[in-house]
Design a protein around this motif. Structure first.
Motif, PDB file in Angstrom:
ATOM      1  N   SER A 180       3.755  11.929   8.870  1.00 39.76           N
ATOM      2  CA  SER A 180       3.733  10.534   9.303  1.00 39.76           C
ATOM      3  C   SER A 180       2.601  10.270  10.285  1.00 39.76           C
ATOM      4  N   ASN A 181       2.380  11.182  11.228  1.00 42.01           N
ATOM      5  CA  ASN A 181       1.331  10.987  12.234  1.00 42.01           C
ATOM      6  C   ASN A 181      -0.062  11.007  11.625  1.00 42.01           C
ATOM      7  N   VAL A 182      -0.305  11.908  10.678  1.00 43.96           N
ATOM      8  CA  VAL A 182      -1.619  11.979  10.045  1.00 43.96           C
ATOM      9  C   VAL A 182      -1.874  10.731   9.210  1.00 43.96           C
ATOM     10  N   CYS A 183      -0.872  10.277   8.480  1.00 38.23           N
ATOM     11  CA  CYS A 183      -1.025   9.025   7.726  1.00 38.23           C
ATOM     12  C   CYS A 183      -1.272   7.850   8.665  1.00 38.23           C
ATOM     13  N   GLU A 184      -0.578   7.843   9.792  1.00 39.59           N
ATOM     14  CA  GLU A 184      -0.778   6.781  10.782  1.00 39.59           C
ATOM     15  C   GLU A 184      -2.206   6.797  11.315  1.00 39.59           C
ATOM     16  N   GLU A 185      -2.747   7.988  11.588  1.00 32.25           N
ATOM     17  CA  GLU A 185      -4.123   8.078  12.086  1.00 32.25           C
ATOM     18  C   GLU A 185      -5.105   7.507  11.073  1.00 32.25           C
ATOM     19  N   PHE A 186      -4.914   7.872   9.803  1.00 34.67           N
ATOM     20  CA  PHE A 186      -5.825   7.362   8.783  1.00 34.67           C
ATOM     21  C   PHE A 186      -5.749   5.837   8.688  1.00 34.67           C
ATOM     22  N   ILE A 187      -4.543   5.288   8.720  1.00 33.32           N
ATOM     23  CA  ILE A 187      -4.372   3.850   8.524  1.00 33.32           C
ATOM     24  C   ILE A 187      -4.944   3.060   9.691  1.00 33.32           C
ATOM     25  N   VAL A 188      -4.635   3.473  10.927  1.00 39.24           N
ATOM     26  CA  VAL A 188      -5.086   2.679  12.077  1.00 39.24           C
ATOM     27  C   VAL A 188      -6.590   2.796  12.292  1.00 39.24           C
ATOM     28  N   LYS A 189      -7.218   3.891  11.816  1.00 37.46           N
ATOM     29  CA  LYS A 189      -8.658   4.032  11.993  1.00 37.46           C
ATOM     30  C   LYS A 189      -9.454   3.410  10.854  1.00 37.46           C
ATOM     31  N   ASN A 190      -8.832   3.181   9.711  1.00 37.83           N
ATOM     32  CA  ASN A 190      -9.569   2.682   8.566  1.00 37.83           C
ATOM     33  C   ASN A 190      -9.027   1.368   8.008  1.00 37.83           C
ATOM     34  N   LEU A 191      -7.797   1.023   8.359  1.00 34.31           N
ATOM     35  CA  LEU A 191      -7.236  -0.236   7.883  1.00 34.31           C
ATOM     36  C   LEU A 191      -6.870  -1.114   9.072  1.00 34.31           C
ATOM     37  N   SER A 192      -5.626  -1.080   9.511  1.00 32.25           N
ATOM     38  CA  SER A 192      -5.217  -1.973  10.588  1.00 32.25           C
ATOM     39  C   SER A 192      -3.943  -1.467  11.238  1.00 32.25           C
ATOM     40  N   ARG A 193      -3.888  -1.540  12.563  1.00 32.58           N
ATOM     41  CA  ARG A 193      -2.678  -1.179  13.305  1.00 32.58           C
ATOM     42  C   ARG A 193      -1.526  -2.107  12.957  1.00 32.58           C
ATOM     43  N   VAL A 194      -1.792  -3.406  12.862  1.00 32.03           N
ATOM     44  CA  VAL A 194      -0.740  -4.375  12.549  1.00 32.03           C
ATOM     45  C   VAL A 194      -0.207  -4.146  11.140  1.00 32.03           C
ATOM     46  N   GLU A 195      -1.080  -3.777  10.223  1.00 31.60           N
ATOM     47  CA  GLU A 195      -0.636  -3.497   8.853  1.00 31.60           C
ATOM     48  C   GLU A 195       0.322  -2.316   8.835  1.00 31.60           C
ATOM     49  N   PHE A 196      -0.028  -1.242   9.552  1.00 31.68           N
ATOM     50  CA  PHE A 196       0.837  -0.059   9.587  1.00 31.68           C
ATOM     51  C   PHE A 196       2.202  -0.398  10.170  1.00 31.68           C
ATOM     52  N   LEU A 197       2.236  -1.069  11.318  1.00 28.03           N
ATOM     53  CA  LEU A 197       3.505  -1.377  11.975  1.00 28.03           C
ATOM     54  C   LEU A 197       4.313  -2.394  11.169  1.00 28.03           C
ATOM     55  N   GLY A 198       3.620  -3.332  10.539  1.00 30.56           N
ATOM     56  CA  GLY A 198       4.333  -4.311   9.720  1.00 30.56           C
ATOM     57  C   GLY A 198       5.002  -3.670   8.517  1.00 30.56           C
ATOM     58  N   MET A 199       4.324  -2.737   7.875  1.00 32.87           N
ATOM     59  CA  MET A 199       4.911  -2.037   6.734  1.00 32.87           C
ATOM     60  C   MET A 199       6.048  -1.111   7.161  1.00 32.87           C
ATOM     61  N   MET A 200       5.904  -0.476   8.333  1.00 32.22           N
ATOM     62  CA  MET A 200       6.995   0.350   8.857  1.00 32.22           C
ATOM     63  C   MET A 200       8.221  -0.516   9.162  1.00 32.22           C
ATOM     64  N   GLY A 201       7.986  -1.705   9.695  1.00 33.43           N
ATOM     65  CA  GLY A 201       9.104  -2.603   9.966  1.00 33.43           C
ATOM     66  C   GLY A 201       9.794  -3.064   8.698  1.00 33.43           C
ATOM     67  N   LEU A 202       9.004  -3.343   7.666  1.00 29.91           N
ATOM     68  CA  LEU A 202       9.572  -3.836   6.408  1.00 29.91           C
ATOM     69  C   LEU A 202      10.394  -2.758   5.706  1.00 29.91           C
ATOM     70  N   PHE A 203       9.766  -1.641   5.397  1.00 25.29           N
ATOM     71  CA  PHE A 203      10.462  -0.596   4.642  1.00 25.29           C
ATOM     72  C   PHE A 203      11.419   0.199   5.524  1.00 25.29           C
ATOM     73  N   GLY A 204      11.095   0.343   6.807  1.00 27.23           N
ATOM     74  CA  GLY A 204      11.989   1.065   7.704  1.00 27.23           C
ATOM     75  C   GLY A 204      13.315   0.353   7.892  1.00 27.23           C
ATOM     76  N   SER A 205      13.281  -0.953   8.112  1.00 27.26           N
ATOM     77  CA  SER A 205      14.527  -1.698   8.281  1.00 27.26           C
ATOM     78  C   SER A 205      15.331  -1.726   6.987  1.00 27.26           C
TER      79      SER A 205
END
Length: 394
Positions: free
Chosen positions: A219-244
């Motif tokens: 999870s941490n490595v995927c998070e690093e890739f996403i926040v450095k190449n895509l968007s922090r808000v995108e990562f947290l928004g998707m975690m909120g959607l599928f996590g909930s």
């Protein structure tokens, strides 16, 4: 004895001799002194990085304290429900932010391109939290502290193979020093007799910790890739959607009876609110620190979280004190300084950046490396230095 005569020396050798120039003394730069080297290492960026990592550790300390009060004083064993509250907060803040955006950064556009990848990542994150919390019922606190460090080699290996991060010897020395600090902390636990969490199935608990640490690393490595190449808000928004969504299903299946047993009052409500606030702060702030440093550096910083919990336990739970706790804290900080004192670099391989997102999809942030760019050196402090291209050999 054989002697050379001037006529026997080749002309190109004479040319080499005649082109040697004397370097003026004023152009020779003296090697930096020890004090200058120390100042170069202990700069503002390093201190800020260490401080950010300790903020994350304090948030984890708050998570641990509220969980302990809920489980020990109020017999509320609801790890899935506690995670569900955090994912709901992420959904309300970040998923709704994505929903109101326009264009290719909109929630529906992101789901159209990458929904199944975020679904898998959400499941990994949920089960990582669940497995580690569940392990406390079967094994000792000491075993959890030791085996939870397995996340560090997992992150190192995954970063090497998938993010193409290359390390130097000093990075491995820093990691080893940090793990030595954890060993001192565990030794102090044994000396003062802190063996909470003994259960009848210790092997099962140890395996749960190892499985949870492995999932945390992914999870941490995927998070690093996403926040450095895509968007922090995108990562947290998707975690909120599928996590909930998935934690809600897991809650309904596995924990609805435990939730009905909770004797609700203002104290329990306050503890749940405190837990959710710390967890939400951790999830929201960790991508910021990971983008500035790396997943490896963040996990090394989090090793001090157990020590903060122990220091709080001296006053709240009457834990016994040992000087080894302070020693282990300083050893871990020393390891962090060693790790952050040198830079890592990313080996160039453009295929990595096509694995997660659509090749034709727009990027919300410029990728750190591309097929025609030189590779970039990332220091542990987030500084960027361009270097010659490095091609990864397949």
């Amino acid at each position: 004895m054989f002697y050379f005569t001037p006529a026997m020396i080749p002309e190109h050798q004479n040319h080499v001799v005649t082109t040697i120039e004397t370097i003026p003394p004023e152009t020779i730069t003296a090697s930096p002194t020890l004090l200058q080297r120390i100042k170069k290492v202990f700069n503002r960026e390093l201190l800020l990085t260490l401080a950010l990592g300790q903020v994350l550790s304090l948030l984890i300390c708050g998570i641990g304290l509220t969980s302990k009060y809920l489980a020990d004083d109020f017999h509320a064993n609801t790890p899935v429900f506690q995670s569900f509250l955090n994912y709901i907060l992420l959904f309300l803040v970040y998923t709704t932010t994505l929903a109101v955006r326009q264009g290719e950064e909109n929630l529906l556009a992101i789901l159209k391109r990458r929904w199944w990848k975020y679904m898998i990542l959400g499941l990994i994150d949920i089960e990582a939290n669940y497995l580690v919390i569940k392990a406390y019922q079967y094994t000792t606190l000491t075993s959890v502290q030791l085996l939870d460090c397995f996340v560090i080699p997992v992150v190192l290996l995954l970063s090497w193979f998938f993010l193409l991060v290359r390390y130097k010897a000093v990075h491995f020395v820093g990691v080893g020093v940090c793990l030595l600090g954890i060993g001192c902390m565990v030794g102090a636990d044994v000396l003062v007799g802190r063996q909470q969490g003994l259960g009848d199935h210790k092997l099962l608990g140890d395996l749960l910790v190892l499985a949870g640490a492995t999932l945390y690393g992914i999870s941490n490595v995927c998070e690093e890739f996403i926040v450095k190449n895509l968007s922090r808000v995108e990562f947290l928004g998707m975690m909120g959607l599928f996590g909930s969504f998935f934690s809600g299903i897991q809650l309904a299946i596995m924990e609805h009876k435990e939730l009905l047993k909770v004797a609700w009052d203002w104290q329990i409500g306050f503890l749940y609110i405190g837990f959710s606030a710390c967890m939400f702060g951790l999830y929201s702030f960790m991508p910021v620190v990971i983008k500035r440093t790396s997943a490896t550096a963040v996990n090394l910083s989090l090793l001090t979280a157990d020590l903060y919990s122990l220091f709080c336990g001296l006053f709240l739970f009457q834990y016994k004190f040992s000087g080894l706790y302070l020693l282990s804290f300083f050893i871990i900080v020393l390891g962090l300084v060693l790790y952050a004192s040198s830079s890592t670099y990313v080996a160039q391989d453009p295929r990595v950046y096509k694995q997660f997102r659509n090749a034709g999809g727009p990027a919300t942030e410029t990728p750190t490396v591309g097929p025609m760019e030189p590779s970039v050196t990332y220091t542990s402090l987030g500084q960027e230095v361009e270097e010659e291209p490095r091609i990864r050999v397949a």
